[in-house]
Design an enzyme around this catalytic site. Structure first.
Site, PDB file in Angstrom:
ATOM      1  N   GLU A  31      49.416 -21.232 -17.956  1.00  0.00           N
ATOM      2  CA  GLU A  31      49.264 -20.562 -16.742  1.00  0.00           C
ATOM      3  C   GLU A  31      49.338 -19.020 -16.737  1.00  0.00           C
ATOM      4  O   GLU A  31      48.738 -18.412 -16.378  1.00  0.00           O
ATOM      5  CB  GLU A  31      50.110 -21.290 -15.903  1.00  0.00           C
ATOM      6  N   ASN A  48      46.366 -16.150 -16.426  1.00  0.00           N
ATOM      7  CA  ASN A  48      46.437 -15.111 -15.567  1.00  0.00           C
ATOM      8  C   ASN A  48      46.058 -13.710 -16.108  1.00  0.00           C
ATOM      9  O   ASN A  48      45.554 -12.726 -15.657  1.00  0.00           O
ATOM     10  CB  ASN A  48      47.910 -15.142 -14.851  1.00  0.00           C
ATOM     11  N   ARG A  82      39.527 -20.594  -8.980  1.00  0.00           N
ATOM     12  CA  ARG A  82      41.004 -20.592  -9.061  1.00  0.00           C
ATOM     13  C   ARG A  82      41.528 -21.494  -7.862  1.00  0.00           C
ATOM     14  O   ARG A  82      40.981 -21.554  -6.950  1.00  0.00           O
ATOM     15  CB  ARG A  82      41.526 -19.380  -9.201  1.00  0.00           C
TER      16      ARG A  82
END
Ligand SMILES: Nc1ncnc2c1ncn2[C@@H]1O[C@H](COP(=O)(O)OP(=O)(O)OP(=O)(O)O)[C@@H](O)[C@H]1O
Ligand SMILES: [Mg+2]
Lengths: 145, 106
Positions: A48, A52, A106
């Site tokens: 994650e 990002n 997303r």
């Protein structure tokens, strides 16, 4: 806090490196003898944070992503992911579940997942300068489980 | 990441296997979309038992599949999600929109 082991990586913000980053951290974390579930939580959280940096930090270019993982005293894994990208205006808003600037691809769950799969999550960001995410998780020694 | 499919009566079974992350998600959705366009099933079952990893990018793949089916009145269900994938999906509330039938590994 005493550092028992440490590794550092830098890589370009290419999506192929997401797997590289999470498997490297997972190999280091394996030294703490985690359960499969703990290892899964760690891999997902690293994925994650790195995703990002790949997706949001450098929207139309490639940039460097810096990753550091350390094993601290007491079976604690600490992972730091840093970019020198666009940064985040409002970190509290960004951390809220389902908040996303990423559209349909997303879901706005990245920070929520990191927060719930790890014990601690700190996010520091300066717009125009970049973002640093620090996560910690304590892996229970097998004898105490 | 691999996407395969199998038609059983009016049901289209889609099998996702390997690691479903951001790197793999776009291609997965393209392949899922192609299978749906070809068969236009009224019911599609997404079988996740072959996934060895899934992060939040998988949420968008499941929801994208759901929207695609819904656009022509088709229905989606999920089956055999590995524990870890089920944990990520329920955290996002996906189970409230798409029923998760069973879990692959206890
Ligand atoms: N490294 C970063 N640089 C710039 N902006 C970021 C960074 N990380 C997160 N953000 C911002 O915070 C928002 C929320 O991030 P989060 O990971 O929770 O969700 P997401 O990435 O949008 O979706 P998901 O992670 O579910 O695929 C992002 O949409 C983006 O606007
Ligand atoms: Mg994210």
């Amino acid at each position: 806090m005493n550092v028992q082991n440490q590794m550092k990586m830098e890589f370009l913000s290419r999506s192929a490196n997401e797997a590289l980053a999470r498997s490297a951290v997972s190999q280091l974390a394996a030294q703490l003898d985690p359960t499969l579930e703990e290892l899964g939580d760690i891999k997902t959280s690293v994925s994650e944070a790195v995703t990002n940096a790949v997706v949001h930090a450098y929207p139309d270019k490639l940039g460097m992503v810096h990753l550091r993982a350390r094993l601290l005293e007491g079976g604690v894994l600490e992972v730091t992911v840093r970019d020198k990208g666009v940064g985040i205006e409002d970190v509290d808003q960004a951390r809220a579940p389902l908040y996303t600037t990423g559209g349909e691809e997303r879901s706005g769950m990245g920070f929520t997942i990191m927060e719930s799969f790890m014990d601690k999550l700190a996010v520091r960001s300066v717009p125009g300068r970049g973002t640093t995410v620090v996560m910690r998780k304590r892996v229970m020694p097998r004898l105490l489980r | 990441m691999r996407v395969t499919w199998e038609l059983r009566g009016s049901r289209l079974f889609l099998y996702l296997s390997g690691e479903l992350d951001h790197h793999a998600a776009h291609q997965a959705l393209v392949e899922v979309g192609a299978a749906l366009d070809e068969h236009m099933p009224m019911h599609c079952v997404l079988d996740l038992s072959g996934l060895t990893f899934m992060d939040s990018s998988g949420i968008a793949v499941v929801l994208g599949t759901y929207r695609r089916l819904k656009s022509y009145g088709g229905e989606l269900s999920l089956t055999r999600a590995p524990n870890h994938a089920a944990k990520v999906l329920t955290m996002a509330g996906v189970d409230k929109i798409v029923p998760i039938a069973s879990v692959a590994r206890p």
